[in-house]
Scaffold this active site. Sequence first.
Site, PDB file in Angstrom:
ATOM      1  N   CYS A 140      18.654  74.947  43.840  1.00 17.31           N
ATOM      2  CA  CYS A 140      17.757  73.819  43.383  1.00 17.31           C
ATOM      3  C   CYS A 140      18.515  72.477  43.260  1.00 17.31           C
ATOM      4  O   CYS A 140      18.743  71.782  44.295  1.00 17.31           O
ATOM      5  CB  CYS A 140      17.109  74.196  41.967  1.00 17.31           C
ATOM      6  N   HIS A 164      15.890  80.022  40.935  1.00 16.35           N
ATOM      7  CA  HIS A 164      16.888  80.528  39.780  1.00 16.35           C
ATOM      8  C   HIS A 164      16.678  82.002  39.358  1.00 16.35           C
ATOM      9  O   HIS A 164      15.902  82.828  39.797  1.00 16.35           O
ATOM     10  CB  HIS A 164      16.426  79.554  38.647  1.00 16.35           C
TER      11      HIS A 164
HETATM   12  N1  GLN Z   1      15.961  67.800  39.267  1.00 15.70           N
HETATM   13  C1  GLN Z   1      15.689  68.382  40.263  1.00 15.70           C
HETATM   14  C2  GLN Z   1      14.089  68.734  40.309  1.00 15.70           C
HETATM   15  O1  GLN Z   1      13.285  68.518  39.399  1.00 15.70           O
HETATM   16  C3  GLN Z   1      16.238  69.908  40.093  1.00 15.70           C
HETATM   17  C4  GLN Z   1      15.540  70.839  39.236  1.00 15.70           C
HETATM   18  C5  GLN Z   1      16.446  72.101  39.159  1.00 15.70           C
HETATM   19  O2  GLN Z   1      17.705  72.125  39.346  1.00 15.70           O
HETATM   20  N2  GLN Z   1      15.839  73.120  38.486  1.00 15.70           N
HETATM   21  O3  GLN Z   1      13.476  68.901  41.316  1.00 15.70           O
END
Ligand code: GLN
Length: 247
Positions: A95, A196
């Site tokens: 992510c 995740h």
């Molecule tokens: N901040 C990034 C987004 O919103 C990554 C979010 C995350 O790592 N879950 O896309």
Amino acid sequence: MKEFVVGWLYPDLMNIYGDRGNILTLVERARWRGLSPTVLELGKGVREGIESVDVFFFGGGQDREQALVYDDLLELKAEPLRHALAEGAAMLAVCGGYQLLGHYYQTAEGERFPGLGLLDLHTEAGQKRCIGNVVVDVSGLGLEPTTLVGFENHSGRTFLGKDLKPLGRVIVGSGNNGEDGTEGVAAGTIYGTYLHGSLLPKNPHLADHITAAALKRRGVIPLGPLDDALELEAHRRVRDRELAGRR
Ligand code: GLN
């Protein structure tokens, strides 16, 4: 005993939705195979030892955390990281970490965080977040099972350059951008994903794929079989439940 070094990028800032479970999985599976695993924490200001790393892990983070790490990433870590990856080390980025492997991540407010530019991809936040369980078809990687399961929560929409191969195709969920059906990226020994959960405990086949890729340059192949009955049962249950209730 052969050393196995896991390099954990920004463990204090880029570590959400159970990402730490990926470190535990890589370390324990290496130990079960008689390797001697160590975790090298590569927080802000640290670059010592990057050349000794076999597998880098770069977890996720909200926009605020990404804003806190990208300068350190570019100024201090980019050059030794690029070198270690060129030498055959592997990378798993999830992510927010995945987004910073590309050219840039642009927030919903229009702020742009430059990325490492390691991969020809870019990410721009949409108005609606992509949240929920995900099932991905990774038959293209030759893995068994041919699926990955995980959880996504991101505003970013990632677009791969034309020569980049996705990690897989979305069966359930949004993946890279909720439009082109792709999820993640697989480029040599570099793996990026929006999954995740944490990802590797319920996808031991991917953990081994990445570990084997990293250890190839040290002639440590093949990795002996492990009893993954529990891990794969958990995988199957989540997969079958999500396929039954497709969103
Ligand atoms: N901040 C990034 C987004 O919103 C990554 C979010 C995350 O790592 N879950 O896309």
